[in-house]
Design an enzyme around this catalytic site. Structure first.
Site, PDB file in Angstrom:
ATOM      1  N   ASN A   1      -9.498  -5.111 -10.766  1.00 45.97           N
ATOM      2  CA  ASN A   1      -8.932  -6.323 -10.147  1.00 45.97           C
ATOM      3  C   ASN A   1      -9.009  -7.475 -11.146  1.00 45.97           C
ATOM      4  O   ASN A   1      -8.034  -8.201 -11.355  1.00 45.97           O
ATOM      5  CB  ASN A   1      -9.719  -6.761  -8.907  1.00 45.97           C
ATOM      6  CG  ASN A   1      -9.533  -5.856  -7.700  1.00 45.97           C
ATOM      7  OD1 ASN A   1     -10.435  -5.684  -6.896  1.00 45.97           O
ATOM      8  ND2 ASN A   1      -8.364  -5.265  -7.558  1.00 45.97           N
TER       9      ASN A   1
ATOM     10  N   ARG B   1     -15.294   2.034  -5.819  1.00 48.43           N
ATOM     11  CA  ARG B   1     -15.389   0.615  -5.460  1.00 48.43           C
ATOM     12  C   ARG B   1     -15.621   0.388  -3.959  1.00 48.43           C
ATOM     13  O   ARG B   1     -16.210  -0.625  -3.578  1.00 48.43           O
ATOM     14  CB  ARG B   1     -14.160  -0.159  -5.972  1.00 48.43           C
ATOM     15  CG  ARG B   1     -12.793   0.383  -5.585  1.00 48.43           C
ATOM     16  CD  ARG B   1     -11.740  -0.250  -6.490  1.00 48.43           C
ATOM     17  NE  ARG B   1     -10.341   0.048  -6.163  1.00 48.43           N
ATOM     18  CZ  ARG B   1      -9.686   1.124  -6.578  1.00 48.43           C
ATOM     19  NH1 ARG B   1     -10.311   2.046  -7.292  1.00 48.43           N
ATOM     20  NH2 ARG B   1      -8.403   1.273  -6.293  1.00 48.43           N
TER      21      ARG B   1
ATOM     22  N   ARG C   1     -11.454  -5.158   2.352  1.00 50.81           N
ATOM     23  CA  ARG C   1     -11.222  -4.549   1.037  1.00 50.81           C
ATOM     24  C   ARG C   1     -12.572  -4.410   0.341  1.00 50.81           C
ATOM     25  O   ARG C   1     -13.545  -5.073   0.711  1.00 50.81           O
ATOM     26  CB  ARG C   1     -10.294  -5.425   0.190  1.00 50.81           C
ATOM     27  CG  ARG C   1      -8.844  -5.329   0.625  1.00 50.81           C
ATOM     28  CD  ARG C   1      -7.962  -6.250  -0.191  1.00 50.81           C
ATOM     29  NE  ARG C   1      -7.829  -5.838  -1.590  1.00 50.81           N
ATOM     30  CZ  ARG C   1      -7.174  -6.534  -2.511  1.00 50.81           C
ATOM     31  NH1 ARG C   1      -6.599  -7.691  -2.186  1.00 50.81           N
ATOM     32  NH2 ARG C   1      -7.088  -6.106  -3.749  1.00 50.81           N
ATOM     33  N   HIS C   2     -12.640  -3.573  -0.675  1.00 52.72           N
ATOM     34  CA  HIS C   2     -13.858  -3.492  -1.487  1.00 52.72           C
ATOM     35  C   HIS C   2     -14.072  -4.849  -2.174  1.00 52.72           C
ATOM     36  O   HIS C   2     -13.133  -5.660  -2.279  1.00 52.72           O
ATOM     37  CB  HIS C   2     -13.691  -2.389  -2.541  1.00 52.72           C
ATOM     38  CG  HIS C   2     -12.406  -2.539  -3.318  1.00 52.72           C
ATOM     39  ND1 HIS C   2     -12.267  -3.439  -4.333  1.00 52.72           N
ATOM     40  CD2 HIS C   2     -11.197  -1.936  -3.166  1.00 52.72           C
ATOM     41  CE1 HIS C   2     -11.029  -3.377  -4.806  1.00 52.72           C
ATOM     42  NE2 HIS C   2     -10.350  -2.476  -4.103  1.00 52.72           N
TER      43      HIS C   2
ATOM     44  N   GLU D   1      -6.657   4.480  -2.212  1.00 51.81           N
ATOM     45  CA  GLU D   1      -5.551   3.549  -2.443  1.00 51.81           C
ATOM     46  C   GLU D   1      -4.268   4.300  -2.805  1.00 51.81           C
ATOM     47  O   GLU D   1      -4.322   5.428  -3.343  1.00 51.81           O
ATOM     48  CB  GLU D   1      -5.945   2.560  -3.567  1.00 51.81           C
ATOM     49  CG  GLU D   1      -4.920   1.485  -3.907  1.00 51.81           C
ATOM     50  CD  GLU D   1      -4.492   0.622  -2.706  1.00 51.81           C
ATOM     51  OE1 GLU D   1      -4.114   1.179  -1.660  1.00 51.81           O
ATOM     52  OE2 GLU D   1      -4.495  -0.613  -2.865  1.00 51.81           O
TER      53      GLU D   1
ATOM     54  N   HIS E   1      -8.789  -0.375   0.728  1.00 53.55           N
ATOM     55  CA  HIS E   1      -8.015  -0.960  -0.373  1.00 53.55           C
ATOM     56  C   HIS E   1      -6.823  -1.737   0.176  1.00 53.55           C
ATOM     57  O   HIS E   1      -6.374  -1.477   1.295  1.00 53.55           O
ATOM     58  CB  HIS E   1      -7.496   0.156  -1.280  1.00 53.55           C
ATOM     59  CG  HIS E   1      -8.569   1.070  -1.749  1.00 53.55           C
ATOM     60  ND1 HIS E   1      -9.188   0.927  -2.960  1.00 53.55           N
ATOM     61  CD2 HIS E   1      -9.146   2.153  -1.158  1.00 53.55           C
ATOM     62  CE1 HIS E   1     -10.094   1.875  -3.106  1.00 53.55           C
ATOM     63  NE2 HIS E   1     -10.092   2.633  -2.024  1.00 53.55           N
ATOM     64  N   GLN E   2      -6.284  -2.591  -0.669  1.00 54.18           N
ATOM     65  CA  GLN E   2      -5.193  -3.457  -0.230  1.00 54.18           C
ATOM     66  C   GLN E   2      -4.037  -2.692   0.430  1.00 54.18           C
ATOM     67  O   GLN E   2      -3.643  -2.984   1.563  1.00 54.18           O
ATOM     68  CB  GLN E   2      -4.669  -4.242  -1.435  1.00 54.18           C
ATOM     69  CG  GLN E   2      -3.417  -5.046  -1.152  1.00 54.18           C
ATOM     70  CD  GLN E   2      -3.168  -6.093  -2.218  1.00 54.18           C
ATOM     71  OE1 GLN E   2      -3.209  -7.285  -1.914  1.00 54.18           O
ATOM     72  NE2 GLN E   2      -2.922  -5.677  -3.432  1.00 54.18           N
TER      73      GLN E   2
HETATM   74  O1  F6P Z   1      -4.277  -4.714  -7.023  1.00 51.93           O
HETATM   75  C1  F6P Z   1      -5.120  -4.016  -6.165  1.00 51.93           C
HETATM   76  C2  F6P Z   1      -4.434  -2.802  -5.558  1.00 51.93           C
HETATM   77  O2  F6P Z   1      -5.335  -2.220  -4.617  1.00 51.93           O
HETATM   78  C3  F6P Z   1      -3.965  -1.734  -6.553  1.00 51.93           C
HETATM   79  O3  F6P Z   1      -4.941  -0.798  -6.902  1.00 51.93           O
HETATM   80  C4  F6P Z   1      -2.795  -1.136  -5.814  1.00 51.93           C
HETATM   81  O4  F6P Z   1      -1.917  -0.419  -6.673  1.00 51.93           O
HETATM   82  C5  F6P Z   1      -2.179  -2.361  -5.238  1.00 51.93           C
HETATM   83  O5  F6P Z   1      -3.249  -3.206  -4.863  1.00 51.93           O
HETATM   84  C6  F6P Z   1      -1.323  -2.105  -4.019  1.00 51.93           C
HETATM   85  O6  F6P Z   1      -0.586  -3.265  -3.747  1.00 51.93           O
HETATM   86  P1  F6P Z   1       0.992  -3.318  -4.085  1.00 51.93           P
HETATM   87  O7  F6P Z   1       1.601  -2.227  -3.274  1.00 51.93           O
HETATM   88  O8  F6P Z   1       1.408  -4.688  -3.618  1.00 51.93           O
HETATM   89  O9  F6P Z   1       1.236  -3.084  -5.528  1.00 51.93           O
END
Ligand code: F6P
Length: 444
Positions: free
Chosen positions: A232, A283, A225-226, A317, A383-384
């Site tokens: 965050n 990011r 991840r960044h 993301e 991204h996550q």
């Molecule tokens: O919180 C970090 C992030 O990358 C947000 O920008 C994104 O909306 C989210 O994680 C995605 O995770 P989830 O689907 O669990 O909300």
């Protein structure tokens, strides 16, 4: 599947299975005739067992596998099952055996011709003896036909004799006009040359493309991840914010990791060609910006730029639409019904004017095809949400599990996919003494 033993058929079948499950939501299963043989006749059969005068005995295993395959293809799924598992109603079965004679293929066609399905033959041909030898040494002599039964050298000789038994009768596809009416793809030397016959329609096209990108070289994919972003730290989702000081610290550590670990041959310590992908959001680009782009010689005339950055919008993301820039608490308060819908089915839930995880899966498909074609290791700074999906695909999770997997900040995940599994290593580049605050919001 069609081809002599040790031509990578099982590897292709397994990877294709995972691709169709994950990216096309098809309930896909591989029916490996060798497994039926080992189950019914016991493992440890030597090469005589594969001689042509023993064909009738072996045919029984193919019949049993084909019967189970047909049963599988025509089982009905309930709507709730499809929704829960994140699959569409389509089913795909891969009949993994040598099917190396016209007679055997005609038998398959006859068994299936009255059924409402599309039949595609996938033939793998390998003209390089050294590659076949390597396949046998890596994948065959350690399987339960040989392991603990004979020495590796005897096992190798026995397997070579098995191959020769099949070679005596082998009839490649595309030679006899009798097979002109069949749909088939011939992959010669891992997609160096590809021939296709009567391959029409969306899914068959994707399968052909996927298989021609695939190869047998083992590569690793590093996911990061960044570094921590301002959003965050504020517990907000989405946006396009820059890094916090902690995020910047991580960017420096990641550059060091890329140089010392990702870009070096673990045995010799010498630089080896590697690639770098980021999303188009600030990011990830900022997180990758300290990574060095040294030039290395890969052969007399060619120079490789290490980690040349590729910025890919498809890696951005998941877009939260009207909720972009809000905290989860703010979303719950402003849109309680939406919050609940997402909690119930995170995979298919689409943010108002935004995206769902299924939408993101669709835009990652072309990138995965590209990744499958690379023969160098790749570092992806993403991204996550997006990394959950890439991770899940390679590590073998299904779509529903993918949306909730843990992809922590400050951690590099190394994945090395193989035929039957995926090796995973995690490198935490973070000193917990840096802060006691949560680094980002907990996921819902
Ligand atoms: O919180 C970090 C992030 O990358 C947000 O920008 C994104 O909306 C989210 O994680 C995605 O995770 P989830 O689907 O669990 O909300």
């Amino acid at each position: 599947m069609v081809g002599l033993p040790a031509r990578g058929k099982t590897h292709m079948a397994k990877r294709l299975c995972q691709y169709l499950r994950f990216f096309h939501g098809a309930n896909t299963r591989v029916f490996n005739v060798g497994e039926y043989r080992r189950k019914f006749a016991g493992a440890g059969q030597t090469s005589d067992y594969f001689a042509s005068d023993n064909k009738a005995v072996r045919m029984k295993f193919a019949q049993a596998a084909l019967k189970d395959m047909i049963d599988f293809l025509f089982q009905e799924d309930s709507m709730s099952f499809l929704e829960q598992r994140g699959v569409d109603s389509g089913r795909v079965a891969i009949f993994d055996a040598t099917n190396s004679t016209r007679e055997r293929r005609r038998w398959i066609v006859d068994q299936l011709s009255a059924l409402p399905l599309k039949l595609l033959f996938i033939e793998s041909i390998c003209t390089d003896e050294a590659v076949v030898e390597k396949n046998i040494r890596i994948a065959k002599i350690s399987n339960c036909d040989y392991d603990g039964i004979m020495t590796p050298e005897r096992a190798f000789e026995d397997f070579m004799q098995r191959v020769r038994n099949y070679e005596k009768e082998y009839q490649p596809m595309g030679v006899d006009p009798e097979e002109d009416d069949l749909s088939f793809i011939k992959l010669i030397d891992c997609g160096r040359r590809v021939e296709s016959n009567r391959v029409h329609g969306y899914l068959l096209g994707r399968i052909a493309q996927f298989l021609s990108n695939m190869h047998a070289t083992t590569c690793s994919i590093y996911l990061s991840r960044h570094g921590q972003s301002e959003y965050n730290a504020l517990q907000k989702v989405g946006g396009d914010s820059v890094l916090t000081q902690m995020g910047e610290n991580y960017a420096l550590k990641l550059a060091d990791f890329a140089d010392q670990v990702v870009s070096r041959d673990p045995k010799t310590g010498e630089p080896r060609p590697t690639r770098l992908w980021t999303s188009s959001l600030q990011r990830t680009i900022l997180t990758a910006r300290h990574i060095q782009h040294e030039k290395i010689k890969t052969s007399v005339n060619s120079v490789w730029v290490q980690m040349a950055p590729r910025v890919l919008r498809n890696l951005d993301e998941i877009y939260a639409g009207v909720c972009d820039g809000m905290t989860y608490e703010e979303i719950r308060a402003a849109y309680p019904a939406e919050f609940e819908l997402r909690r119930q089915n995170k995979l298919s839930y689409r943010y108002p004017r935004g995206e769902s995880y299924l939408d993101v899966i669709a835009r990652l498909d072309p990138l995965i095809q590209e990744l499958e074609s690379y023969r160098e290791d790749v570092l992806i700074v993403g991204h996550q949400g997006v990394l959950r999906l890439i991770y899940a695909y390679f590590a073998g999770f299904d779509r529903v599990e993918a949306a909730t997997l843990s992809i922590p900040l400050n951690t590099v995940i190394k994945l090395t996919p193989r035929t039957h599994d995926c090796i995973e290593e995690r490198f935490c580049l973070y000193d917990p003494a840096e802060t006691t605050e949560p680094l980002d919001p907990p996921s819902y």
